[in-house]
Design a protein around this motif. Structure first.
Motif, short mmCIF file in Angstrom:
data_model
loop_
_atom_site.label_atom_id
_atom_site.label_comp_id
_atom_site.label_asym_id
_atom_site.label_seq_id
_atom_site.Cartn_x
_atom_site.Cartn_y
_atom_site.Cartn_z
N ILE A 7 -4.36 9.47 -1.25
CA ILE A 7 -3.27 10.35 -0.86
C ILE A 7 -2.29 10.46 -2.02
N GLN A 8 -1.54 11.55 -2.01
CA GLN A 8 -0.51 11.77 -3.03
C GLN A 8 0.83 11.31 -2.47
N ILE A 9 1.53 10.51 -3.22
CA ILE A 9 2.85 10.08 -2.81
C ILE A 9 3.82 10.32 -3.97
N ARG A 10 5.09 10.17 -3.69
CA ARG A 10 6.11 10.30 -4.72
C ARG A 10 6.90 9.00 -4.71
N SER A 11 6.85 8.31 -5.81
CA SER A 11 7.40 6.96 -5.80
C SER A 11 7.89 6.56 -7.16
N THR A 12 8.94 5.76 -7.14
CA THR A 12 9.41 5.15 -8.39
C THR A 12 9.49 3.64 -8.27
N ARG A 13 9.29 3.11 -7.07
CA ARG A 13 9.47 1.68 -6.88
C ARG A 13 8.47 1.17 -5.85
N PRO A 14 7.74 0.10 -6.16
CA PRO A 14 6.78 -0.44 -5.20
C PRO A 14 7.47 -1.32 -4.17
N LEU A 15 6.90 -1.39 -2.99
CA LEU A 15 7.37 -2.31 -1.97
C LEU A 15 6.99 -3.72 -2.38
N ALA A 16 7.93 -4.65 -2.22
CA ALA A 16 7.67 -6.03 -2.62
C ALA A 16 8.43 -6.97 -1.69
N HIS A 17 7.98 -8.22 -1.65
CA HIS A 17 8.64 -9.24 -0.85
C HIS A 17 9.94 -9.67 -1.53
N GLU A 18 10.77 -10.41 -0.81
CA GLU A 18 12.07 -10.80 -1.35
C GLU A 18 11.94 -11.62 -2.62
N ASP A 19 10.85 -12.37 -2.74
CA ASP A 19 10.67 -13.18 -3.95
C ASP A 19 10.07 -12.39 -5.10
N GLY A 20 9.90 -11.07 -4.88
CA GLY A 20 9.38 -10.20 -5.92
C GLY A 20 7.87 -10.07 -5.94
N SER A 21 7.17 -10.84 -5.12
CA SER A 21 5.70 -10.77 -5.11
C SER A 21 5.25 -9.47 -4.46
N PRO A 22 4.19 -8.85 -4.96
CA PRO A 22 3.72 -7.57 -4.42
C PRO A 22 3.05 -7.77 -3.06
N VAL A 23 2.95 -6.70 -2.31
CA VAL A 23 2.24 -6.76 -1.04
C VAL A 23 0.75 -6.98 -1.33
N ALA A 24 0.09 -7.72 -0.44
CA ALA A 24 -1.30 -8.13 -0.70
C ALA A 24 -2.30 -7.52 0.26
N ARG A 25 -1.90 -7.24 1.51
CA ARG A 25 -2.86 -6.80 2.52
C ARG A 25 -2.78 -5.31 2.82
N SER A 26 -2.15 -4.57 1.95
CA SER A 26 -2.08 -3.13 2.14
C SER A 26 -3.46 -2.51 1.99
N LEU A 60 3.85 -7.82 8.43
CA LEU A 60 2.41 -7.62 8.56
C LEU A 60 1.68 -8.18 7.33
N ASP A 61 2.28 -7.96 6.17
CA ASP A 61 1.62 -8.38 4.94
C ASP A 61 1.49 -9.89 4.83
N ARG A 62 2.35 -10.63 5.49
CA ARG A 62 2.31 -12.10 5.42
C ARG A 62 1.54 -12.73 6.58
N ASP A 63 1.09 -11.93 7.55
CA ASP A 63 0.42 -12.49 8.72
C ASP A 63 -1.05 -12.74 8.41
N VAL A 64 -1.50 -13.98 8.65
CA VAL A 64 -2.87 -14.37 8.30
C VAL A 64 -3.90 -13.66 9.17
N ASN A 65 -3.49 -13.09 10.28
CA ASN A 65 -4.42 -12.41 11.18
C ASN A 65 -4.60 -10.94 10.85
N VAL A 66 -3.98 -10.48 9.79
CA VAL A 66 -4.08 -9.09 9.38
C VAL A 66 -5.12 -8.97 8.28
N LEU A 67 -6.11 -8.10 8.49
CA LEU A 67 -7.06 -7.78 7.43
C LEU A 67 -6.45 -6.76 6.48
N TRP A 68 -5.99 -5.65 7.05
CA TRP A 68 -5.26 -4.67 6.25
C TRP A 68 -4.27 -3.92 7.14
N TRP A 69 -3.31 -3.29 6.53
CA TRP A 69 -2.34 -2.45 7.23
C TRP A 69 -1.99 -1.28 6.33
#
Length: 850
Positions: free
Chosen positions: A689-708, A729-738
């Motif tokens: 998909i095409q998006i318009r972005s200048t900043r990635p979503l990240a956790h408070e500690d700066g680590s990138p999302v992993a289960r997207s 959702l990204d931190r929940d061990v029961n999530v495969l992807w979101w």
């Protein structure tokens, strides 16, 4: 033209509050009904109590809408809600004050409300009545008692006309002649004037002497307004911040005050909030905003760059015209901000409007008729016959200093050029809001026509970006769209980014849909075939107006007719204030019941029901009113607006009831299913998909999302609550992807038993990469302000059916790799009862044994 989804939400919230205020009034609570209603509905923030000039409770609330969000359209619809609820006894007639802060907004509002072809006027007529009169203060002396009784009269005022230190100096409060005297007792009837003063203690009096028994109220516009106890629409409510401004409005004996503001003051009672992201999702604004600063030291070079960009946009607009409808043509316009515009202000080192005009004409080849100067002394935009939205209008460049800072509305304005040579961008930021509006409130296939552009003399884009961020916040965007400010100094400034599903997720999906991830739409089985659930074909087609529950009609409109009939009586303002007799002066002013029913049928917004069906339904309603003696026969016109609103609500309720019945019947019969073999019955999550972005979503500690599910997640497309859900959702061990479901017809939607589709926020696949579970969860996140709303209740019903249909989907329907696949739809409230947090509920929902 349909209202946007956020506009419908706001109106639902407003009507819910006004209904509760009306309920408080009905229960005898007149002292603090507005406060009690606020607290009963658990609305956000502390309610600041207000009183009108009579010391009465004054419901006062604010709708926070960023620039470009359609405040005027909302105001027209809110007036309808007011007359359906707390002012229903006025039958759609009376007086409304529409107060604006500036001459520019005043002219635009007046012009559009008076133009019967304008959408604002059309929406207002639909919301309130056809009989509208729009007045200026110098005309209001012609307002007769008959017009006040029969029409909704809107008096458009500039704030300065009412906000004054010495009221006697203003015509608004001076003794006047004309039709105004009809609203007051004869001058010689001092006792009547005394009685009127006792009824309305804050009237201005020319004489009020007990010793001589001489009492005479001023026949002024101000006094007339006080007698009418108007509803007040306060446009740009944050401008009325002084105590004098507030008290002046309240002393008009207002019955309700509705503020509309992009940046409400701290003490405002903010009832509804619209986010910038909602505007962008609904294609209301042009973003990203591209800032070009190439380090040019010459304002002429910057102007040349802007000329080149305008020419490029004009060519793209011409290509767009080849496929667009004739009423969807676009003419890109440039706003140029200079430092001086006055006749005697051409000083060395300061850029003057005449210099810019001369350079455009002599060096850049711009025709003189394509240039207009807008200043306090020179207004070339306010010329008779000039319409910037007319495809034939020659104006392509507008030069100003600060005369367009607020209230000016032209969606063809695409480019802002700031020729501020001092290095201060303060005044430039005040013009940013003028280039945000999207033409026709819809995106074009040409992405360049969906963006806005800033060219400035500064050498550092970072400085300008900060200034523009401040400007957006002043326009009510509160930082939620600041990531859409793009440094376009290098390259073309495009912010498009292609994001793709991670390949290792695609590899998990094999036969028969290898490498494809599908989500289900409700489909209807018909014999051996399947078709996607269609609102009109499968639901509305089963509506039978004969089956409407007419017996439950119990509308106490007799009281409305009695209240309205009082307007047909001459009032004697003697000692006993007795009613004399019904006037025979205007017997033709009352329409027949048959005429009223025809008028109501023509004004109901159900285009998918035939006129015959509507007339039949109205006739049945009429018969029920007659049977139960709920109104005076041959006097239906006295309550025509109340009846129309009640009929509209009744029909909508009955449509929802029957479409819900049809929906549930399809489900209970087993015909409502998920069937992914049918192309129309499935939604494929696009691989990219095409998006318009200048900043990635990240956790408070700066680590990138992993289960997207996708390889990149933008920060700016969600509000703070949605971002919190995503990170949870990204931190929940029961999530495969979101993944975050985007807005638009090309993204996942769920058709329910109402016309407008539900657009969930998140889609989640449970399990782990080594052991994926066949559970797909669709999540709709609801903020605190939406908890318990009618829309949320409706979505919960659809969620229950969705989850029930998706509990056990057999392999014959989904393929071998989807055996026992489960689909769930969950509403996730931000505010939870009994101390439960939404994150706890989400964790339980995702647990393997849930």
């Amino acid at each position: 033209m349909d209202l946007k989804q956020y506009q419908r939400r706001v109106l639902d919230e407003v009507e819910r509050y006004l209904d509760e205020v009306a309920r408080q009034h009905a229960d005898g609570n007149r002292r603090h009904a507005a406060l009690d209603a606020w607290e009963r509905l658990r609305l956000r923030g502390r309610y600041h109590d207000r009183r009108n000039g009579l010391g009465e409770d004054l419901p006062t609330f604010c709708i926070k809408v960023p620039t470009g969000g359609g405040k005027t359209v909302l105001a027209t619809q809110v007036l309808g809600a007011i007359h359906r609820t707390i002012l229903r006894e006025r039958n759609g007639a009376g007086l409304v004050l529409w107060v604006v802060p500036s001459s520019q907004i005043y002219r635009d509002t007046l012009r559009r409300l008076r133009d019967r072809r304008d959408w604002y006027r059309v929406m207002l007529e639909h919301a309130v009545s056809r009989r509208l009169e729009i007045w200026e203060k110098h005309e209001i002396a012609r307002l007769s008692a008959t017009r006040l009784r029969d029409n909704l009269n809107i008096l458009v005022l500039q704030l300065a006309s009412t906000n004054r230190e010495t009221r006697e100096q203003l015509k608004f409060f001076r003794d006047s002649g004309g039709n105004i005297v009809q609203h007051f007792p004869p001058e010689s009837d001092w006792e009547a004037h005394k009685a009127l003063k006792q009824q309305v203690p804050n009237l201005d009096m020319l004489e009020d002497d007990e010793s001589t028994h001489r009492h005479l109220a001023a026949t002024s516009i101000g006094n007339l307004v006080r007698l009418c106890r108007p509803a007040v629409i306060l446009d740009e409510g944050h401008k009325a911040t002084s105590q004098l401004a507030r008290s002046t409005i309240e002393e008009f004996n207002a019955s309700v005050v509705v503020e509309l503001s992009a940046t409400p003051q701290r003490e405002a009672n903010v009832l509804s909030r619209v986010s910038g992201q909602e505007l962008l999702d609904e294609q209301m604004i042009k973003l990203p905003l591209n800032i070009a600063t190439s380090g040019q030291k010459s304002w002429k070079d910057v102007l040349t760059q802007a000329r080149d960009k305008r020419d490029a946009l004009a060519r793209i607009a011409a290509e767009h015209a080849g496929s667009a409808a004739p009423d969807r043509l676009i003419r890109p316009i440039v706003l140029v901000q200079v430092e001086r515009t006055g006749r005697d202000q051409r000083e060395a080192g300061l850029i003057h409007s005449e210099q810019v005009k001369e350079y455009l004409m002599e060096r850049l080849g711009v025709p003189e008729q394509a240039i207009a100067i807008k200043s306090a002394q020179r207004d070339e935009l306010n010329v008779e016959g000039l319409d910037l939205l007319d495809p034939g209008c020659p104006v392509e460049w507008i030069i100003t200093k600060s005369a367009l800072q607020e209230g000016w509305d032209c969606p063809f304005a695409y480019i802002l050029v700031s020729l501020n040579n001092t290095g201060s961008g303060r005044s430039m930021t005040q013009l940013v809001g003028r280039i945000l509006r999207q033409p026709y409130q819809e995106f074009t296939p040409q992405k360049e026509l969906n963006e806005s552009y800033v060219y400035c003399l500064h050498s550092r884009a970072g400085d300008i970006a900060r200034q523009v961020k401040t400007a957006l916040e002043k326009e009510g965007y509160e930082g939620d769209l600041t990531a859409h400010i793009v440094d376009a100094s290098r390259g073309n400034g495009r912010t498009d980014r292609t994001v793709r599903i991670k390949q290792h997720y695609l590899d998990m999906y094999r036969r028969p849909f290898e490498g494809k991830i599908y989500l289900p739409h409700f489909c209807v089985r018909d014999g051996d075939g399947y078709a996607a659930l269609d609102y009109f074909r499968h639901l509305i087609a089963r509506v039978d107006v004969e089956r409407f529950e007419y017996d439950r009609i119990d509308w106490p409109i007799k009281q409305d007719q009695i209240a309205a009939r009082d307007r047909f009586y001459r009032i004697s303002l003697g000692e006993e204030l007795t009613r004399v007799h019904e006037s025979d002066a205007e017997p033709d002013a009352v329409e027949t019941d048959e005429q009223v029913l025809g008028w109501i049928a023509a004004n109901l917004p159900f285009e998918y029901l035939s006129h015959k069906q509507l007339r039949m339904a109205l006739q049945r309603m009429y018969e029920q009113l007659v049977r139960r003696e709920l109104f005076f026969r041959d006097r239906l016109a006295l309550a025509k607006f109340v009846v129309r609103n009640r009929a509209e609500n009744f029909i909508q309720d009955e449509l929802d009831r029957q479409t819900e019945e049809a929906f549930i019947a399809l489900h209970q019969s087993g015909r409502l299913q998920f069937y992914l073999e049918c192309r129309e019955c499935r939604f494929e999550i696009p691989r990219e998909i095409q998006i318009r972005s200048t900043r990635p979503l990240a956790h408070e500690d700066g680590s990138p999302v992993a289960r997207s599910l996708f390889d990149y997640v933008e920060h700016e497309s969600a509000n703070s609550y949605e971002r919190a859900v995503a990170l949870c959702l990204d931190r929940d061990v029961n999530v495969l992807w979101w993944y975050r479901n985007l807005v638009g017809p090309e993204h996942f939607q769920i058709q329910g038993y109402r016309r407008h589709r539900i657009r969930p926020d998140f889609v989640v696949q449970s399990g782990t990469e080594t052991k994926p579970e066949h559970r797909v969860i669709v999540i709709e996140s609801k903020g605190e302000h939406l908890e318990g709303s009618l829309d949320t209740q409706y979505k919960r019903k659809i969620a229950d059916v969705f989850s029930d249909v998706g509990k056990q989907v057999t392999w014959q329907q989904l393929g071998e790799d989807f055996r026992d696949h489960v689909f769930r739809f969950q509403i996730l409230d931000q505010a939870q009862a009994y101390g439960r947090e939404w994150s706890d509920e989400l964790a339980e929902l995702l647990a393997p044994d849930a």
